[in-house]
Each structure stands twice: as C-alpha cells, then as structure tokens.
Design a protein around this motif. Sequence first.
Motif, mmCIF file in Angstrom:
data_model
loop_
_atom_site.group_PDB
_atom_site.id
_atom_site.type_symbol
_atom_site.label_atom_id
_atom_site.label_comp_id
_atom_site.label_asym_id
_atom_site.label_seq_id
_atom_site.Cartn_x
_atom_site.Cartn_y
_atom_site.Cartn_z
ATOM 1 N N LEU A 53 -31.259 -68.058 -6.157
ATOM 2 C CA LEU A 53 -31.440 -69.316 -5.497
ATOM 3 C C LEU A 53 -31.150 -69.149 -3.879
ATOM 4 C CD1 LEU A 53 -29.103 -71.352 -7.744
ATOM 5 C CD2 LEU A 53 -31.715 -72.056 -7.191
ATOM 6 N N PRO A 54 -31.607 -70.115 -2.975
ATOM 7 C CA PRO A 54 -31.376 -70.035 -1.658
ATOM 8 C C PRO A 54 -29.827 -70.178 -1.620
ATOM 9 C CG PRO A 54 -33.050 -71.447 -1.923
ATOM 10 C CD PRO A 54 -32.597 -70.939 -3.327
ATOM 11 N N GLY A 55 -29.198 -69.336 -0.819
ATOM 12 C CA GLY A 55 -27.449 -69.467 -0.618
ATOM 13 C C GLY A 55 -26.931 -68.190 -1.467
ATOM 14 N N SER A 56 -27.829 -67.578 -2.240
ATOM 15 C CA SER A 56 -27.142 -66.559 -2.985
ATOM 16 C C SER A 56 -27.832 -65.132 -2.037
ATOM 17 C CB SER A 56 -27.692 -66.311 -4.194
ATOM 18 O OG SER A 56 -27.468 -65.153 -4.926
ATOM 19 N N LEU A 57 -27.090 -64.510 -1.506
ATOM 20 C CA LEU A 57 -27.436 -63.264 -0.768
ATOM 21 C C LEU A 57 -26.905 -61.900 -1.272
ATOM 22 C CD1 LEU A 57 -26.556 -64.800 2.686
ATOM 23 C CD2 LEU A 57 -28.924 -64.877 1.823
ATOM 24 N N PRO A 58 -27.539 -60.942 -0.882
ATOM 25 C CA PRO A 58 -26.857 -59.641 -1.023
ATOM 26 C C PRO A 58 -25.863 -59.370 -0.015
ATOM 27 C CG PRO A 58 -29.196 -59.117 -0.643
ATOM 28 C CD PRO A 58 -29.151 -60.895 -0.847
ATOM 29 N N ALA A 59 -24.980 -58.380 -0.140
ATOM 30 C CA ALA A 59 -24.186 -58.159 0.830
ATOM 31 C C ALA A 59 -25.177 -57.309 1.906
ATOM 32 C CB ALA A 59 -22.835 -57.417 0.375
ATOM 33 N N THR A 60 -25.950 -56.600 1.418
ATOM 34 C CA THR A 60 -26.740 -55.766 2.523
ATOM 35 C C THR A 60 -27.280 -56.721 3.636
ATOM 36 O OG1 THR A 60 -28.367 -55.941 0.870
ATOM 37 C CG2 THR A 60 -27.115 -53.869 0.847
ATOM 38 N N ASP A 61 -27.684 -58.019 3.257
ATOM 39 C CA ASP A 61 -28.331 -58.803 4.140
ATOM 40 C C ASP A 61 -27.137 -59.444 4.962
ATOM 41 O OD1 ASP A 61 -30.510 -58.426 3.175
ATOM 42 O OD2 ASP A 61 -30.877 -60.556 2.346
ATOM 43 N N VAL A 62 -25.910 -59.592 4.532
ATOM 44 C CA VAL A 62 -25.109 -60.286 5.290
ATOM 45 C C VAL A 62 -24.627 -59.531 6.397
ATOM 46 C CG1 VAL A 62 -23.014 -61.547 5.276
ATOM 47 C CG2 VAL A 62 -24.424 -62.012 3.452
ATOM 48 N N VAL A 63 -24.498 -58.149 5.826
ATOM 49 C CA VAL A 63 -23.915 -57.031 6.543
ATOM 50 C C VAL A 63 -25.054 -56.780 7.699
ATOM 51 C CG1 VAL A 63 -23.303 -54.633 6.789
ATOM 52 C CG2 VAL A 63 -22.480 -56.024 4.933
ATOM 53 N N ALA A 64 -26.090 -56.517 7.327
ATOM 54 C CA ALA A 64 -27.142 -56.077 8.439
ATOM 55 C C ALA A 64 -27.243 -57.249 9.253
ATOM 56 C CB ALA A 64 -28.517 -55.961 7.802
ATOM 57 N N TYR A 73 -24.851 -59.262 10.584
ATOM 58 C CA TYR A 73 -23.623 -59.740 11.539
ATOM 59 C C TYR A 73 -23.557 -58.187 12.222
ATOM 60 C CZ TYR A 73 -20.293 -57.800 7.946
ATOM 61 O OH TYR A 73 -19.555 -56.879 7.047
ATOM 62 N N CYS A 74 -24.144 -57.054 11.941
ATOM 63 C CA CYS A 74 -24.190 -55.939 12.637
ATOM 64 C C CYS A 74 -25.766 -55.832 13.608
ATOM 65 C CB CYS A 74 -24.404 -54.758 11.713
ATOM 66 S SG CYS A 74 -22.747 -54.369 11.047
ATOM 67 N N GLY A 75 -26.328 -56.798 13.674
ATOM 68 C CA GLY A 75 -27.585 -56.939 14.601
ATOM 69 C C GLY A 75 -28.468 -55.981 14.208
ATOM 70 N N HIS A 76 -28.728 -55.982 13.009
ATOM 71 C CA HIS A 76 -29.931 -54.990 12.491
ATOM 72 C C HIS A 76 -31.168 -55.607 12.810
ATOM 73 C CE1 HIS A 76 -32.623 -52.545 9.768
ATOM 74 N NE2 HIS A 76 -31.601 -51.821 9.316
ATOM 75 N N PRO A 77 -32.019 -54.945 13.508
ATOM 76 C CA PRO A 77 -33.622 -55.354 13.778
ATOM 77 C C PRO A 77 -34.182 -56.051 12.822
ATOM 78 C CG PRO A 77 -33.739 -53.255 13.935
ATOM 79 C CD PRO A 77 -32.271 -53.476 13.841
ATOM 80 N N ASP A 78 -33.985 -55.786 11.581
ATOM 81 C CA ASP A 78 -34.627 -56.364 10.391
ATOM 82 C C ASP A 78 -33.885 -57.051 9.222
ATOM 83 O OD1 ASP A 78 -36.744 -54.418 10.985
ATOM 84 O OD2 ASP A 78 -36.199 -52.911 9.760
ATOM 85 N N ALA A 79 -32.988 -57.780 10.147
ATOM 86 C CA ALA A 79 -32.021 -58.598 9.178
ATOM 87 C C ALA A 79 -32.682 -60.011 8.943
ATOM 88 C CB ALA A 79 -30.747 -58.977 10.224
ATOM 89 N N ALA A 80 -32.219 -60.505 7.557
ATOM 90 C CA ALA A 80 -32.816 -61.746 7.295
ATOM 91 C C ALA A 80 -32.125 -63.046 7.888
ATOM 92 C CB ALA A 80 -32.875 -61.878 5.878
ATOM 93 N N ARG A 81 -32.385 -63.128 9.278
ATOM 94 C CA ARG A 81 -31.266 -64.185 10.150
ATOM 95 C C ARG A 81 -31.653 -65.535 9.369
ATOM 96 N NH1 ARG A 81 -31.849 -65.108 16.585
ATOM 97 N NH2 ARG A 81 -30.413 -67.022 16.466
ATOM 98 N N GLY A 82 -32.670 -65.788 9.290
ATOM 99 C CA GLY A 82 -32.728 -67.374 8.963
ATOM 100 C C GLY A 82 -32.090 -67.641 7.628
ATOM 101 N N ALA A 83 -32.225 -66.986 6.604
ATOM 102 C CA ALA A 83 -31.390 -67.069 5.148
ATOM 103 C C ALA A 83 -30.228 -66.924 5.368
ATOM 104 C CB ALA A 83 -32.241 -65.975 4.038
#
Length: 463
Positions: free
Chosen positions: A117-128, A130-140
Amino acid sequence: MDQRPLRVAVVGSGPSGIYAAEALTRQTDVDVEVDVIDRLPTPFGLVRYGVAPDHLSIRGIRETLWRLLREPSVRFLGNVELGTDLTVDELRRHFDAVVYTFGASADRRLGIPGEDLPGSLPATDVVAWYCGHPDAARGAVEEALLTARSAVVVGVGNVALDVGRVLARCAYGGALDHTDMPEHVLTALGSCPVRQIHLLGRRSPAHAAFTTKELRELGKLDGVAVRVDPADLAPHPVTDALVESDRVVARNVDVMREWAAAPRSGATGVHLRFFTRPVEILGTGRVEGVVVERTALTPDGSVVGTGERSVIEAQLVVRSVGYRGVPLPGLPFDQTANVVPHERGRVARDGGAVAGEYVAGWIKRGPTGVIGTNKADAHETVAALLADATAGALPPAERPDRDALTDLLSDRGVRVFTLDDWRTIDTAEIALGESRGRARTTLATRASLLDAVRTTTAAEPIN
Ligand code: NAP
C-alpha cells in the motif's frame, strides 16, 4: 605477466571494496594495480548512502576510506554498472582477478497483506532518501512522510533505530540542520507531522539487534519520550540465558529497564513494542493502520503467535527487517542465503572454489556487522587472492592494458567518474553547505553531480 603488475578489479566502493583495495596495495609480495568500480558516480557506498547523516562521527570514516582510495596504484571508475555497461565476462577479460563487494542492495519482504500500500516503505528507500541517494524514491517517501502522524517501524535492528530517531527528530525544528542532508529532505522532515513512532520487535528485548550506544542515544533526544512496557522485560528462561551470556544484550536490556522504570515525558513518543509482529497492513488506497499479533517465546528462542490481536493506527509503515543481496548475471548465487557462494572468499562455481573470482562484505557473508567488520572480512578474501597469485593459479587477463577498459566504456557512451571528479564533487558539496551555514550538503541527483564536474571538465553525456 611477470613483466606487469597484477590487474585486480574491485566491484563496489563501500567499506568492503576499499578495505579490499587497501589490503591489495599495502602488501609488498605482489605488485598490484587496482581498479575500484562502482555503479554510482561517487565512492563510499553505505558510508555515504546508508550511515545516518546525524551520525557524524561514523560518517567521518569517509576520510579514512578516501585516504585509502588515493593510493597511486588505485583507480576509481564510478558510474559504471556491471550487468548494464559491462558484463561479468567482459570484466574478467580485463583483469587477472575480480573481487565483488557490491553489497546487499534490496530490502527483505514481510510477506503480509497490505505490504505494498502507498505509505508502506522499505527502510532502504527511506534511508536512501534522507542520505541523498541519486536513485532515491523521493516522491513516495515524501508523500508518506508529510501526511503521517503515527508511524510503525517493523524490526528492532540499528537501521530501525536510525529511521526511528530521524523521525523522532522531526518535531524538533532544526535538529537535523547540522547534517549533510539535502535541502529538500530537511524541508520535508521539518514539516513532517509524525509524533508517535512504534518500533516492533517480534521477539524479546534481549533479542533486539541494537548496538547499545545507538540504543542509548534514543533516550537522549530532546522532547522524545521512549516507552518500553515493563511486562516485556519480565524474567524468562530464554531471555535470562541470553542476558547472562552476551554483554551487549545485557547492556541493551539494562537501558530498556531504565526507560521502563522511569518513563520520560516528551511531545514525541517512541514506543519499543516487543513480542509484537505485524500480520496485516490496513488501508483503503493508503496505509491507515497495522494489525499486530502478540507473540510468545518458545524454549528454543523462536516465537509463536498467541492469537491476541490489536490495531496500531499509523499512516506510515517502514519495513526495517534487513537488507537482501541480489544476484549479478554471470555470478553464481545462493537463493536461500542471498549471497554469492564462496570458500574463504573464493567464489564457488559448480561446487568448487575458483581462482580469479572473489567476494567480500555483505554479498559474501550477508548484511551483518558494523563497518569495521568488513576490514577483517576483506582481508581474508585478499589473502586468498594473493595466495592464488603467488601460486600462479590466476588465469591472466586477455586485455590487461589499463586504457583498454576505459576506452571500451567510452565507446559505449559511459561517462566514467574518477577520483578527480570526486574531489570536485566534494568541494562543491562543501561550498553548497557553507552557503547555508553547514559543513556540507549532499548533491542528491545524478544531474547535480554531473553539473558539479562539468564546471571543471569536458564531460561526456551521462548514461
Ligand atoms: P538487522 O540487524 O538484521 O535487524 C533486522 C531486524 O528485523 C531484527 O530485529 C529482526 O528480528 C527483524 N525481522 C526480520 N524479519 C522480520 C519479520 N519478518 N517480521 C518482523 N521482524 C523481522 O538488520 P538492519 O537493522 O537492517 O541492520 C543491518 C546491519 O547494519 C546490521 O549489522 C546493523 O548492526 C548494521 N548497522 C549498523 C549501524 C550502526 O552501527 N550505527 C547502523 C545501521 C546498520 P529477528 O531477530 O526476530 O529476526
């Protein structure tokens, strides 16, 4: 081959890769040239894109890694993706040996209804993010963060602590401004309405995978009340035995006992909920809550459900149940352990170890340990490689010329990032930070990284 240095590729420029390069270049028995290849334009792997930005001293290890990369016999080739820009077979033709240290980049799944569901995220996405990873899923990530008042973080490891702590700091305006988080991250966190954060551990407090320093830090945050139910700390033969035998566990349990005995007050609550596992994520169109089940420990330390269920209201779920290695085409892969099979670092093909192909780090042993763990791990692997070199067991590279690889990449339109490029990016990030009164601000997109190097070099189009 006696006339030229041994050519070794290290795939991945995180701590494992750089420690492998160090072990290769800081010995005198074999003359070695090392190319450290990374799919990202910048080096340092999870030290840049995994260690929480408010952990300044851990992030400081970057300076050590940077020094190791600057060895004259080491070359950095960033923005080169194995499997896309270059196959494993092609790589092998250019080197006498390859050390794969590409880590464990995917997240593990919970396997429960509502997980996507939207709003359920893997920690890998959240960490990427807040660290400014160029492939981060910013919108979600930003969409979920900006509408959530209550968050559930599943898992009680150090990544769950990182995410819980960053969320807990949202309420405290400016608490993260000293970090190198990108501006859009600081803005989103500054507006994030999350005030209740529930960390779920399916087993006991004694089974939590925290390190004590990181756990203790949670209790020192301004305005944050950490809550632990004293009932979760009740004596139990399994947990008592763990406390007796493991000093880290004993210290963690002590910290949690202190919190349970003397709860602090604070506008933000962090609830450490043990014996609790998620069974379903609820929501119509997006996350609205998590159904959890109370668990009980069995004598062997595993857990069973008790059937006692309740619902935690939440608009954000962060699944922090560990990273997962993914296969690289051309390399064997153990689908159960999610690692490359190996014998003391030598890749195992068809059941036997192969001279010339090696692994180190998380893709060798799984996603465990702290940064320093990778040093001994990489050194073990390099010892195997050097023993094979000394024994004359390495199949020589077909195209050992240093330029042959970069010429091939250039023909394919790959804009390789070098250590000079990293120096330029480093300077640009420091300048950007200083313009905002900070030590550094991470450039968070491939375009901005490329722009930074374009100012000093004639860049090819980025792929
Ligand atoms: P981790 O330490 O393996 O923790 C994973 C957590 O997820 C455990 O609590 C585990 O519980 C739980 N879990 C796994 N599957 C689950 C499921 N299906 N349902 C509910 N819970 C589940 O992983 P991590 O936090 O991602 O950290 C990865 C590595 O990086 C670790 O070695 C960590 O120490 C390191 N790290 C270090 C730092 C630091 O030093 N500051 C910071 C970040 C990460 P069970 O034990 O019950 O399986």
